[in-house]
Scaffold this motif. Structure first.
Motif, PDB file in Angstrom:
ATOM      1  N   ASN A 141       0.796  -1.227   0.000  1.00  0.00           N
ATOM      2  CA  ASN A 141       0.000   0.000   0.000  1.00  0.00           C
ATOM      3  C   ASN A 141       0.825   1.272   0.000  1.00  0.00           C
ATOM      4  O   ASN A 141       0.280   2.348   0.135  1.00  0.00           O
ATOM      5  N   TRP A 376       2.181 -10.261   6.883  1.00  0.00           N
ATOM      6  CA  TRP A 376       2.651  -9.080   7.601  1.00  0.00           C
ATOM      7  C   TRP A 376       3.807  -8.497   6.816  1.00  0.00           C
ATOM      8  O   TRP A 376       4.681  -9.223   6.324  1.00  0.00           O
ATOM      9  N   GLN A 411       6.349   2.183   8.047  1.00  0.00           N
ATOM     10  CA  GLN A 411       5.011   1.636   7.803  1.00  0.00           C
ATOM     11  C   GLN A 411       5.022   0.139   8.066  1.00  0.00           C
ATOM     12  O   GLN A 411       6.007  -0.560   7.772  1.00  0.00           O
ATOM     13  N   HIS A 412       3.935  -0.348   8.671  1.00  0.00           N
ATOM     14  CA  HIS A 412       3.750  -1.791   8.752  1.00  0.00           C
ATOM     15  C   HIS A 412       2.287  -2.116   8.534  1.00  0.00           C
ATOM     16  O   HIS A 412       1.400  -1.310   8.818  1.00  0.00           O
ATOM     17  N   GLN A 413       2.043  -3.293   7.994  1.00  0.00           N
ATOM     18  CA  GLN A 413       0.689  -3.690   7.632  1.00  0.00           C
ATOM     19  C   GLN A 413       0.469  -5.161   7.933  1.00  0.00           C
ATOM     20  O   GLN A 413       1.406  -5.958   7.982  1.00  0.00           O
ATOM     21  N   SER A 415      -2.521  -8.269   6.836  1.00  0.00           N
ATOM     22  CA  SER A 415      -3.710  -8.591   6.049  1.00  0.00           C
ATOM     23  C   SER A 415      -4.062 -10.064   6.211  1.00  0.00           C
ATOM     24  O   SER A 415      -3.184 -10.914   6.411  1.00  0.00           O
ATOM     25  N   TYR A 436      -7.597  -5.761   6.323  1.00  0.00           N
ATOM     26  CA  TYR A 436      -6.305  -5.111   6.145  1.00  0.00           C
ATOM     27  C   TYR A 436      -6.181  -3.998   7.173  1.00  0.00           C
ATOM     28  O   TYR A 436      -7.125  -3.235   7.408  1.00  0.00           O
ATOM     29  N   THR A 437      -5.010  -3.886   7.797  1.00  0.00           N
ATOM     30  CA  THR A 437      -4.744  -2.783   8.708  1.00  0.00           C
ATOM     31  C   THR A 437      -3.327  -2.282   8.478  1.00  0.00           C
ATOM     32  O   THR A 437      -2.419  -3.055   8.132  1.00  0.00           O
ATOM     33  N   GLU A 438      -3.167  -0.977   8.669  1.00  0.00           N
ATOM     34  CA  GLU A 438      -1.880  -0.342   8.378  1.00  0.00           C
ATOM     35  C   GLU A 438      -1.643   0.805   9.350  1.00  0.00           C
ATOM     36  O   GLU A 438      -2.570   1.519   9.733  1.00  0.00           O
ATOM     37  N   SER A 491      -3.492   5.754  10.457  1.00  0.00           N
ATOM     38  CA  SER A 491      -3.847   4.348  10.589  1.00  0.00           C
ATOM     39  C   SER A 491      -5.029   4.047   9.669  1.00  0.00           C
ATOM     40  O   SER A 491      -5.872   4.909   9.422  1.00  0.00           O
ATOM     41  N   HIS A 493      -7.950   0.861   8.509  1.00  0.00           N
ATOM     42  CA  HIS A 493      -8.567  -0.444   8.712  1.00  0.00           C
ATOM     43  C   HIS A 493      -9.561  -0.676   7.590  1.00  0.00           C
ATOM     44  O   HIS A 493     -10.420   0.167   7.326  1.00  0.00           O
TER      45      HIS A 493
END
Length: 837
Positions: A141, A376, A411-413, A415, A436-438, A491, A493
Motif C-alpha cells: 500500500n 505481515w 510503515q507496517h501492515q 492482512s 487489512y490494517t496499516e 492508521s 482499517h
C-alpha cells in the motif's frame, strides 16, 4: 519486497503457461498472452503454434483466451532478456498500458499507473494508489520500497481496468501482480553473475532442496549494484542514479496430506539509492529583463540602475520587473549531463522492506477448495534527495541554495484473506472475506546545503550541524539539527466481503454470464502534529490537526462472454472500483477528502488464427471517474498560519475525469524459431478544472501525469539450436515508444516523446556435465543510447501570481530561472554468466 509462494499463483496470478518452453531464464516460463511482451515457445503438441495459457485472474484456472479480461504478462524469459532488475526498468514502456516513473526524481519511490489512473502524489502517510501492487497476492500500500530488487520472479502480470470485485480497493486502474517461483521439492540450483559499465555488477543464487517429510525448501539471494551515472564534484558524495540492492528470501511448502498445501515465506531487502539528477535545460526562456546585483551592499537586484520588482500593492504587481542573473558556475544543458556543475552533499537513501506470509489451501471436497492468505509486511525509508542543486533556485550573493529533501517513513501492515472456490453444475463461484490494517508515520525536513560567495563564482558547503535555535533559516541536515516541516501519522482499517458467480446455461455452453461484487468498509484516521516547525499548529484540537475518514461502498461487476467460435472469444464487461480517501500531509490543515470511484465499460475480442501461429487481442474501454482527488496549489495568506506567505498543497474531491482507450496486442510465430510481438495502447483523457472549495479563487486545471496518448512496444525473439547438446543461440530485441506526456499535475508542460530499445544475445544451455549447464550472454538497456526528458517543469520560467481568493496579492519574478528536467538513464550494458546445477 515480499517473495511468497506458489499458492498465490493460484489465488491471484493472471497467467500461468501450461507448458514451459526451452529457455535460459531461471524460473518456470509461462507463455505470454497476446498482451505479453515475451511470448513463450509453443508446446510440442501444437508444433509451430502459440501455446495455450492457463490463467487465474478470476481466482480459478481458465484458458487465457477464454478469460474475459484484458491481461498482459512479462514472463521470466522476458525479464531476463530485458535485464529487468527492478520495477523502474519497466519505465521504458515494455507494457504500453502500464506506466512507471519515479516520484519526483527519487528511485526510492515509484509512481505506477494503468489506463490513465496515475496518482501524482501518493508518497504520503494517508494517501493511496489507484493501481494495486501485489506480491504473491499480498497488497502493498505504499510507493516507498517498490523499487527493491526483484527476487526469483516467475512472471509480472498486468490486469487492466478496475479490479474492485476480486482485488479490492485501490485497483480502480488495475492491478500489477508479481508472482514468484515456488519450492519444487526437487534439488535444483541456479546462479548468475555479471559485470557491466558504470561499475555495475550483479549476482543471484537460487537453491531448491529435495523434499523431506513432505516439506520443500527454497532459498534466494540477490545482489545488484551500479555506480552513479551523473557524478557529483563534491568529494565524498555519491552522485546520482546510483543503487546498491541486496536481499534474501526463504520459502517452504508443506503438503502433509492429499489436498492440503501450506506455503510460508519470509523476505528481507535493502535498497541504497540516489535520485535521478535534475538539470537546467533552459535559462530565461521567455526573455525577461536580466538584472544585476548592486546597491550599497551589493545584494540589491537592479536593472538600468533602478531597483527591480518593487511592489505595487494596488495591483499586486511590481514595477521595473526583472529576474536574477544566472550564477557563472551554473550551465544550461540540452543533453544529459555526466557531471554536475556544482557539488552538493548527496548520500544514499535507504529503503528496507521485509515481510512474512502464510498461504494455505485445502481441497475440502470436489466442489470446494478453502484458502487462506495471511501476511505481515514492513517498510522503512530514509530519503536523502539533493537532486536539484542550484538548477531549481535563482542565484543571489551569499545566499543559500540546494534543497535537501529529507523524509523518514515507517510503515507496517497486516492482512488476512479467506476464500472458498469451487464449481457445481452450470455454476463456478468464488466467495471471500478480507481484512487489512496499516500504521504509517513520517517526518520531513528541507534544509539547504550550499552557500554562494559574493559573485557566484564559488560556493561553500554548510555544516550539517548548527548552533543556537533551529529555525527554517538556521537548520542542519544531520538528524537532531533538522527543522521539521511536517510530522504525521495515519492508521487504516479495511474490511470487505466479495464474491463472483459465473453461470453457463445448460445446452448453451458458449455463453457465460458472470456477476460479482465486493462490499467494503474503510476507516482511516491520523494527525499532523508539526507544520513548518510549529508543534501546535491548531490549538483548538489538542495542539495538532487531525482527520478521520470512513467509507462504506459496494462495487459490482457484470460480464457477458461468448465463445463465437473455437478460436474467437468475445466479451462485454461493466465494473467499478475506487481509490480510498485520506488526507494530504503536505497541506496546512490535514483536511480529510473522500474516495474517488471509476465506472468502466469494456468490450474485447480474443482471437487465434493461422493454425494458432497468430494471436490478436483487442479491447476498447470507457472509464468515468467521479470525485477526482484534486491537489490544489494554494498561496497561504492567513494571519498566524505556520505556512503564511508560502505555497501549500490542498486536496479535495473536485470534478469528474473521462478516460477512453483502445488496446491491441498481437503475437505471430511464423516458424518455430521466431516469435514477433506488438502491443499498442491509445489513451484519451479529460480531467477537471476546479476551484478550491475552502478558499475559493481561480480555477486550476488538472493534468493526468505519465499518460501518453500513444504508446507501443514490439519485440523479436529468435532461437536456434547450435547442435552442441542442448545449446542454442537466443537473440532478443525490443523497442518501446511513448508520445509526449505531462509530468506535473498542475503544469501544461510536456515531456519528450521516447523510443527505447533493449537487446540480449545469449549462447544458452551449454552442457558442462550431464546435469550442469552454462549460459553466456551480453545485454544492453537503452541500446541506442536514446536521450529524452521524462520529467520536466516550467514552474521556474514565468512569474508567480499569488492570489488570495480571486484577488491578486503579489507578483513575484524572484524565482524565475528556467525549465528543469530529469533525463532517462543512459545506455547500460554488461556480460553475464549463468549456471544450472
Amino acid at each position: 519486497m515480499l517473495v511468497g509462494s506458489a499458492l498465490i499463483a493460484v489465488l491471484a496470478s493472471p497467467a500461468l503457461a501450461q507448458t514451459a518452453p526451452a529457455s535460459d531464464a531461471p524460473a518456470t516460463k509461462p507463455a505470454a498472452d497476446t498482451g505479453a511482451t515475451t511470448p513463450a515457445a509453443a508446446p510440442d503438441d501444437q508444433g509451430a503454434g502459440i501455446g495455450d495459457i492457463v490463467v487465474t485472474a478470476t481466482r480459478r484456472e481458465t484458458n487465457l483466451q477464454k478469460t474475459p479480461i484484458s491481461i498482459s504478462v512479462l514472463n521470466s524469459q522476458g525479464i531476463t532478456d530485458r535485464h529487468v532488475l527492478s520495477l523502474f526498468n519497466l519505465a521504458d514502456g515494455s507494457i504500453p498500458s502500464l506506466r512507471i516513473a519515479t516520484f519526483e526524481a527519487r528511485q526510492s519511490a515509484l509512481t505506477i499507473g494503468i489506463r490513465g489512473i496515475v496518482p501524482y502524489d501518493q508518497n504520503q502517510t494517508a494517501r493511496d494508489a489507484g493501481v494495486g501492487v501485489y506480491i504473491d497476492g499480498v497488497a502493498l500500500n505504499k510507493t516507498q520500497g517498490l523499487n527493491a530488487a526483484l527476487f526469483d520472479i516467475e512472471r509480472i502480470e498486468v490486469l487492466k481496468g478496475p479490479q474492485g470485485t476480486l482485488f479490492g480497493r485501490n485497483t480502480e486502474g488495475g492491478a500489477l501482480s508479481l508472482v514468484t517461483k515456488a519450492p519444487t521439492g526437487v534439488f535444483d540450483g541456479r546462479m548468475t553473475a555479471g559485470v557491466g559499465n558504470y561499475g555495475s555488477h550483479n549476482a543471484d543464487l537460487h537453491v531448491d532442496l529435495p523434499a523431506f517429510y513432505n516439506i520443500s525448501l527454497k532459498f534466494d539471494g540477490v545482489y545488484q549494484h551500479q555506480d552513479a551515472t551523473v557524478k557529483d564534484p563534491l568529494a565524498g558524495s555519491v552522485g546520482w542514479n546510483y543503487y546498491d540492492r541486496k536481499g534474501g528470501r526463504a520459502a517452504a511448502r508443506w503438503q502433509p496430506v492429499d489436498g492440503l498445501t501450506a506455503d510460508f515465506a519470509y523476505d528481507y531487502a535493502k535498497d541504497d539509492n540516489t535520485p535521478q539528477y535534475s538539470q537546467l535545460v533552459s535559462y530565461n526562456p521567455n526573455g525577461y529583463n536580466v538584472g544585476t546585483y548592486g546597491g550599497a551592499t551589493g545584494t540589491t537586484l537592479q536593472f538600468n540602475g533602478t531597483n527591480c520588482n518593487v511592489a505595487v500593492p494596488a495591483t499586486g504587481g511590481v514595477s521595473n520587473p526583472c529576474i536574477a542573473p544566472k550564477a557563472p558556475l551554473v550551465g544550461v544543458h540540452s543533453d544529459r549531463q555526466s557531471v554536475a556543475d556544482v557539488g552538493v552533499p548527496q548520500q544514499v537513501s535507504t529503503d528496507i522492506t521485509h515481510g512474512f506470509s502464510a498461504n494455505l489451501k485445502y481441497k475440502l471436497a470436489p466442489w470446494i477448495e478453502l484458502r487462506s492468505i495471511t501476511a505481515w509486511r514492513g517498510v522503512s525509508t530514509d530519503q536523502w534527495d539533493n537532486s536539484g542543486g542550484p538548477e531549481r533556485v535563482t542565484y543571489a550573493p551569499n545566499a543559500t541554495f540546494s534543497r535537501y529533501s529529507l523524509s523518514f517513513l515507517r510503515q507496517h501492515q497486516f492482512s488476512q484473506e479467506f476464500q472458498a472456490v469451487g464449481s457445481i453444475p452450470q455454476f463456478d463461484y468464488v466467495v471471500g472475506a478480507y481484512y487489512y490494517t496499516e500504521d504509517a508515520s513520517e517526518y520531513a525536513a528541507t534544509p539547504t546545503t550550499n552557500t554562494w560567495n559574493a559573485d557566484g563564482t564559488a560556493y561553500t558547503i554548510r555544516s550539517p550541524i548548527v548552533s543556537g535555535a533551529i529555525t527554517s533559516a538556521n537548520s542542519g541536515y544531520q538528524p537532531g539539527y533538522q527543522f521539521i516541516t511536517r510530522d504525521s501519522q495515519a492508521s487504516d482499517h479495511n474490511y470487505s466481503v466479495f464474491g463472483n458467480l459465473t453461470y453457463t446455461p445448460a445446452g448453451l455452453d458458449i455463453v457465460h454470464l458472470t456477476a460479482g461484487g465486493r462490499y467494503t468498509k474503510d476507516k482511516r484516521h491520523g494527525t499532523l502534529s508539526i507544520v513548518n516547525g510549529d508543534t501546535t499548529p491548531n490549538n483548538a484540537i489538542n495542539g495538532v490537526f487531525s482527520f478521520s475518514n470512513e467509507v462504506n461502498r459496494f462495487d459490482p461487476m457484470l460480464n457477458l462472454a461468448v465463445d463465437a467460435t473455437r478460436d474467437i472469444h468475445l466479451y462485454a464487461k461493466y465494473a467499478t472500483g475506487f481509490r480510498a480517501g485520506g488526507a494530504n500531509d503536505r497541506s496546512q490543515s490535514f483536511n480529510a477528502f473522500g474516495p474517488e470511484s471509476v465506472k468502466s465499460y469494456e468490450i474485447g475480442a480474443k482471437m487465434d488464427f493461422w493454425n494458432h501461429r497468430a494471436r490478436l487481442n483487442l479491447a476498447g474501454y470507457i472509464m468515468d471517474r467521479s470525485n477526482t482527488q484534486f491537489d490544489f496549489d494554494l498561496y497561504d495568506t492567513a494571519t498566524g498560519s505556520p505556512t503564511i506567505n508560502s505555497h501549500i498543497e490542498q486536496t479535495q474531491n473536485a470534478g469528474n475525469s473521462k478516460i477512453r482507450g483502445i488496446e491491441a496486442d498481437l503475437t505471430v510465430k511464423p516458424f518455430p524459431q521466431l516469435t514477433l510481438t506488438g502491443s499498442y495502447a491509445y489513451t484519451y483523457w479529460k480531467a477537471p478544472s476546479a476551484v478550491n472549495s475552502i478558499t475559493g479563487g481561480l480555477p486550476q486545471q488538472l493534468y493526468i501525469v505519465y499518460t501518453p496518448t500513444n504508446a507501443a512496444s514490439g519485440s523479436i525473439d529468435y532461437v536456434t539450436p547450435v547442435h552442441i547438446g542442448d545449446a542454442s543461440v537466443r537473440l532478443h530485441l525490443d523497442g518501446n515508444y511513448a508520445s509526449s506526456q505531462y509530468s506535473f499535475q498542475l503544469e501544461p508542460t510536456k515531456t519528450d516523446a521516447s523510443f527505447v530499445m533493449n537487446g540480449r544475445l545469449a549462447l544458452a544451455d551449454i552442457s558442462v556435465t550431464d546435469h550442469n549447464k552454462v549460459t553466456v550472454s551480453v545485454w544492453a538497456r537503452n541500446l541506442l543510447d536514446t536521450t529524452y526528458i521524462y520529467r520536466r517543469s516550467a514552474a521556474n520560467s514565468s512569474p508567480t501570481y499569488n492570489y488570495n481568493g480571486t484577488t491578486l496579492v503579489s507578483t513575484s519574478y524572484s524565482g524565475i530561472l528556467g525549465d528543469y528536467a530529469n533525463y532517462n538513464p543512459p545506455r547500460t550494458w554488461g556480460l553475464e554468466l549463468s549456471a544450472k546445477f
